[in-house]
Design a protein around this motif. Structure first.
Motif, PDB file in Angstrom:
ATOM      1  N   GLU A  90       0.826  -1.205   0.000  1.00  0.00           N
ATOM      2  CA  GLU A  90       0.000   0.000   0.000  1.00  0.00           C
ATOM      3  C   GLU A  90       0.866   1.264   0.000  1.00  0.00           C
ATOM      4  O   GLU A  90       0.471   2.279  -0.558  1.00  0.00           O
ATOM      5  CB  GLU A  90      -0.911   0.007   1.229  1.00  0.00           C
ATOM      6  N   PHE A  91       2.022   1.197   0.651  1.00  0.00           N
ATOM      7  CA  PHE A  91       2.862   2.384   0.781  1.00  0.00           C
ATOM      8  C   PHE A  91       3.994   2.435  -0.241  1.00  0.00           C
ATOM      9  O   PHE A  91       4.334   3.502  -0.730  1.00  0.00           O
ATOM     10  CB  PHE A  91       3.459   2.457   2.194  1.00  0.00           C
ATOM     11  N   PHE A  92       4.584   1.277  -0.541  1.00  0.00           N
ATOM     12  CA  PHE A  92       5.774   1.260  -1.393  1.00  0.00           C
ATOM     13  C   PHE A  92       5.525   0.717  -2.792  1.00  0.00           C
ATOM     14  O   PHE A  92       6.422   0.719  -3.617  1.00  0.00           O
ATOM     15  CB  PHE A  92       6.888   0.457  -0.720  1.00  0.00           C
ATOM     16  N   GLY A  93       4.322   0.227  -3.083  1.00  0.00           N
ATOM     17  CA  GLY A  93       3.978  -0.245  -4.412  1.00  0.00           C
ATOM     18  C   GLY A  93       4.483  -1.648  -4.716  1.00  0.00           C
ATOM     19  O   GLY A  93       5.283  -2.236  -4.001  1.00  0.00           O
ATOM     20  N   PHE A  94       4.005  -2.164  -5.827  1.00  0.00           N
ATOM     21  CA  PHE A  94       4.288  -3.529  -6.259  1.00  0.00           C
ATOM     22  C   PHE A  94       5.743  -3.713  -6.648  1.00  0.00           C
ATOM     23  O   PHE A  94       6.370  -4.709  -6.312  1.00  0.00           O
ATOM     24  CB  PHE A  94       3.371  -3.863  -7.444  1.00  0.00           C
TER      25      PHE A  94
END
Length: 194
Positions: free
Chosen positions: A123-127
């Motif tokens: 959610e915060f750092f992305g895939f």
């Protein structure tokens, strides 16, 4: 002999019925189906999975019905005694422990916790940032000591998963709060015409 074949037939029929239910009732509420990017809809993947499961169930049933009787292995008294001794030796051998529990159980619990952390971190750092890191840590948890090899596998796995989700399945993977990598990859792919 026939009892084993009957069990396999029952399993095949159950799996076939399960796949048919999934195939026929994927949209029981008649929700509107609109095409997304790449012509895919929310029903595409369940239809593909149900169809493949149906084909495998039919193949399994055909092989089971066409195959002759299942042979039953007779175990001699010497083989049974040797097997019992092997089981007793394994039970008596010390099992590796970690925090007072078996290492295999500890690893499973740790992977579940890592999955929860991975979902939250995404959610915060992305895939694009979290997936290779997650793969690297899971490889380390399962006892692969070669760091460079694990790093290479994690990077290749991350690229493969990115290709699957972003390119093939056309999922909109966008950057999040602290993720400069996902937008950069998306812009590079658009610049290349992909």
């Amino acid at each position: 002999m026939q009892n084993e074949k009957l069990k396999e037939i029952c399993v095949g029929i159950f799996v076939l019925a399960f796949s048919l239910v999934g195939f026929l009732f994927v949209n029981p509420t008649d929700a509107p189906v609109t095409e997304g990017p790449g012509g895919l809809t929310w029903r595409t993947i369940p239809f593909i999975y149900s169809g493949l499961l149906m084909a495998l169930a039919i193949l399994f049933l055909a092989i089971t019905l066409l195959r002759g009787p299942i042979p039953v292995d007779e175990i001699t008294a010497e083989e049974a005694e040797a097997e019992a001794e092997e089981v007793a030796r394994e039970a008596a051998a010390p099992h590796p422990m970690l925090f007072g529990m078996d290492v295999a159980v500890a690893r499973r619990i740790l992977v579940i916790l890592l999955l929860i952390l991975y979902a939250k971190a995404m959610e915060f750092f992305g895939f694009a940032l979290t997936t290779p890191l997650f793969l690297f840590v899971v490889l380390f948890v399962f006892g692969r000591p070669k760091i460079l090899e694990n790093l290479l596998v994690a990077l290749i796995g991350g690229v493969a998963l990115w290709t699957l989700f972003a390119y093939l399945l056309k999922m909109p993977l966008e950057g999040h709060v602290w993720d400069p990598v996902t937008p950069a990859i998306s812009q590079a792919l658009h610049a290349l015409g992909v």
